[in-house]
Design an enzyme around this catalytic site. Structure first.
Site, PDB file in Angstrom:
ATOM      1  N   ASN A  11       0.876  -1.271   0.247  1.00  0.00           N
ATOM      2  CA  ASN A  11       0.202   0.020  -0.008  1.00  0.00           C
ATOM      3  C   ASN A  11       0.746   1.151  -0.142  1.00  0.00           C
ATOM      4  OD1 ASN A  11      -2.766   1.351   0.361  1.00  0.00           O
ATOM      5  ND2 ASN A  11      -1.581   2.265   2.427  1.00  0.00           N
ATOM      6  N   LYS A  23       2.564   4.217 -10.837  1.00  0.00           N
ATOM      7  CA  LYS A  23       1.310   3.559 -10.671  1.00  0.00           C
ATOM      8  C   LYS A  23       1.110   2.697 -11.932  1.00  0.00           C
ATOM      9  CE  LYS A  23       0.391   4.772  -6.603  1.00  0.00           C
ATOM     10  NZ  LYS A  23       0.554   3.792  -5.420  1.00  0.00           N
ATOM     11  N   TYR A  69       4.158  10.292 -10.661  1.00  0.00           N
ATOM     12  CA  TYR A  69       3.398   9.565  -9.989  1.00  0.00           C
ATOM     13  C   TYR A  69       2.532   8.447 -11.063  1.00  0.00           C
ATOM     14  CZ  TYR A  69      -0.404   8.128  -6.670  1.00  0.00           C
ATOM     15  OH  TYR A  69      -1.253   7.517  -6.028  1.00  0.00           O
ATOM     16  N   THR A 100      -8.035  11.438   2.104  1.00  0.00           N
ATOM     17  CA  THR A 100      -6.869  11.211   3.135  1.00  0.00           C
ATOM     18  C   THR A 100      -6.004  12.529   3.190  1.00  0.00           C
ATOM     19  OG1 THR A 100      -5.315  10.270   1.615  1.00  0.00           O
ATOM     20  CG2 THR A 100      -6.960   8.789   2.627  1.00  0.00           C
TER      21      THR A 100
HETATM   22  N1  LIG Z   1      -5.411   9.255  -1.488  1.00  0.00           N
HETATM   23  C1  LIG Z   1      -5.819   9.036  -2.900  1.00  0.00           C
HETATM   24  O1  LIG Z   1      -6.557   9.995  -3.338  1.00  0.00           O
HETATM   25  C2  LIG Z   1      -5.132   7.820  -3.374  1.00  0.00           C
HETATM   26  C3  LIG Z   1      -5.670   7.507  -4.735  1.00  0.00           C
HETATM   27  C4  LIG Z   1      -5.207   6.385  -5.280  1.00  0.00           C
HETATM   28  C5  LIG Z   1      -4.431   5.785  -4.937  1.00  0.00           C
HETATM   29  N2  LIG Z   1      -3.790   5.998  -3.513  1.00  0.00           N
HETATM   30  C6  LIG Z   1      -2.611   5.265  -3.082  1.00  0.00           C
HETATM   31  O2  LIG Z   1      -2.987   4.632  -2.020  1.00  0.00           O
HETATM   32  C7  LIG Z   1      -1.719   4.310  -0.929  1.00  0.00           C
HETATM   33  C8  LIG Z   1      -2.100   5.023   0.195  1.00  0.00           C
HETATM   34  O3  LIG Z   1      -2.444   6.368   0.102  1.00  0.00           O
HETATM   35  P1  LIG Z   1      -3.192   7.231   1.024  1.00  0.00           P
HETATM   36  O4  LIG Z   1      -4.161   8.042   0.463  1.00  0.00           O
HETATM   37  O5  LIG Z   1      -3.810   6.296   2.285  1.00  0.00           O
HETATM   38  O6  LIG Z   1      -1.979   8.079   1.921  1.00  0.00           O
HETATM   39  P2  LIG Z   1      -1.099   8.100   3.134  1.00  0.00           P
HETATM   40  O7  LIG Z   1      -0.035   9.216   2.957  1.00  0.00           O
HETATM   41  O8  LIG Z   1      -2.224   8.292   4.155  1.00  0.00           O
HETATM   42  O9  LIG Z   1      -0.534   6.493   3.266  1.00  0.00           O
HETATM   43  C9  LIG Z   1       0.755   6.324   2.706  1.00  0.00           C
HETATM   44  C10 LIG Z   1       1.411   5.250   3.299  1.00  0.00           C
HETATM   45  O10 LIG Z   1       2.555   5.052   2.955  1.00  0.00           O
HETATM   46  C11 LIG Z   1       3.525   5.052   3.766  1.00  0.00           C
HETATM   47  N3  LIG Z   1       4.774   5.176   3.333  1.00  0.00           N
HETATM   48  C12 LIG Z   1       5.235   6.318   2.572  1.00  0.00           C
HETATM   49  N4  LIG Z   1       6.694   6.067   2.160  1.00  0.00           N
HETATM   50  C13 LIG Z   1       7.102   5.175   2.768  1.00  0.00           C
HETATM   51  C14 LIG Z   1       8.263   4.623   2.861  1.00  0.00           C
HETATM   52  N5  LIG Z   1       9.375   4.970   2.058  1.00  0.00           N
HETATM   53  N6  LIG Z   1       8.235   3.253   3.377  1.00  0.00           N
HETATM   54  C15 LIG Z   1       7.400   2.723   3.954  1.00  0.00           C
HETATM   55  N7  LIG Z   1       6.046   3.249   4.038  1.00  0.00           N
HETATM   56  C16 LIG Z   1       6.015   4.426   3.461  1.00  0.00           C
HETATM   57  C17 LIG Z   1       3.124   5.889   4.895  1.00  0.00           C
HETATM   58  O11 LIG Z   1       3.683   5.643   5.788  1.00  0.00           O
HETATM   59  C18 LIG Z   1       1.603   5.774   4.957  1.00  0.00           C
HETATM   60  O12 LIG Z   1       1.282   4.962   5.903  1.00  0.00           O
HETATM   61  C19 LIG Z   1      -0.559   5.197  -1.962  1.00  0.00           C
HETATM   62  O13 LIG Z   1      -0.031   4.092  -2.611  1.00  0.00           O
HETATM   63  C20 LIG Z   1      -1.285   6.018  -2.750  1.00  0.00           C
HETATM   64  O14 LIG Z   1      -0.679   6.230  -4.020  1.00  0.00           O
HETATM   65  C21 LIG Z   1      -4.010   7.081  -2.721  1.00  0.00           C
END
Ligand SMILES: NC(=O)c1ccc[n+]([C@@H]2O[C@H](COP(=O)([O-])OP(=O)(O)OC[C@H]3O[C@@H](n4cnc5c(N)ncnc54)[C@H](O)[C@@H]3O)[C@@H](O)[C@H]2O)c1
Length: 195
Positions: free
Chosen positions: A18, A92, A88, A125
């Protein structure tokens, strides 16, 4: 990472890759360091996660008599291009095809592991709040509030996702309810990519 995970959970039949980061900037303003950082977290981390846990996932699947599941977090940005997110989108998009290749390789090797990617729309988020702020900075909208409203409108369902809406989709892919899915893409995106 593997040892900490196994020490905590004891066994592994599900791996959710994730972790992810973003940078919302035009290409001219995106540095090579930004590009490398995004690939290391969003793409390389996922590759390493699958390598580390493959044997555990296979062994647990054999023990419990059902396929283990890897869920790789992509995004709508892994399916379609989005302005100001070149790095990004590249990471992805790599998740999508890495997942398909891994799914086929495990099947060819007789490993009892399914691999699917998930492609959410914008999820409400802190991550999204930061992206909206950066979208404002590149001129997408005059303010984060207007960027937020525009992004919500871009999802035909009329709003950004609640994180639990994505968690439910992950639970489906992780569970045996999706046992015939491997190498596929799930798009909990409020209709974004149907347009
Ligand atoms: N929020 C959105 O709109 C959205 C949309 C599509 C996909 N995503 C994807 O969902 C996933 C989670 O995103 P989110 O929105 O919950 O954001 P978030 O920032 O809350 O979560 C990201 C997580 O990644 C971890 N992380 C970041 N860098 C890291 C590293 N170097 N080593 C280990 N862990 C690391 C962080 O600790 C955190 O727990 C991501 O992959 C993001 O690309 C998010």
């Amino acid at each position: 990472m593997r040892q900490a995970g196994l020490a905590h959970h004891g066994r592994a039949s599900v791996l959710v890759n994730n972790a992810g980061i973003d940078v919302v900037r035009d290409m001219a303003g995106t540095s090579l360091a930004d590009w490398d950082r995004l690939f290391r977290v969003n793409s390389t981390g996922m590759f390493l996660g699958m390598k580390e846990f493959a044997d555990d996932l296979h062994e647990e699947a054999v023990a419990i008599g059902q396929l283990s599941s890897v869920v790789n977090m992509s995004s709508i940005c892994g399916l379609i291009g989005v302005a100001f997110q070149v790095a990004y989108c590249a990471t992805k998009g790599s998740v999508r095809l890495m997942s398909k290749a891994a799914a086929l390789e495990y099947a060819a090797l007789g490993k009892k592991i399914r691999v699917n990617s998930i492609h959410p729309g914008t999820v409400d988020t802190a991550f999204a709040a930061q992206c909206l702020k950066e979208l404002g900075e590149v001129g997408f909208a005059p303010s984060p509030e207007e960027a937020r409203a525009a992004i919500a409108r871009a999802h035909p369902i009329g709003h950004m996702a609640d994180p639990y809406e994505i968690a439910d989709a992950i639970v489906f892919l992780a569970s045996d309810a999706s046992r015939f899915l491997t190498g596929s893409e799930l798009t909990p995106d409020g209709g974004y990519t149907a347009q």
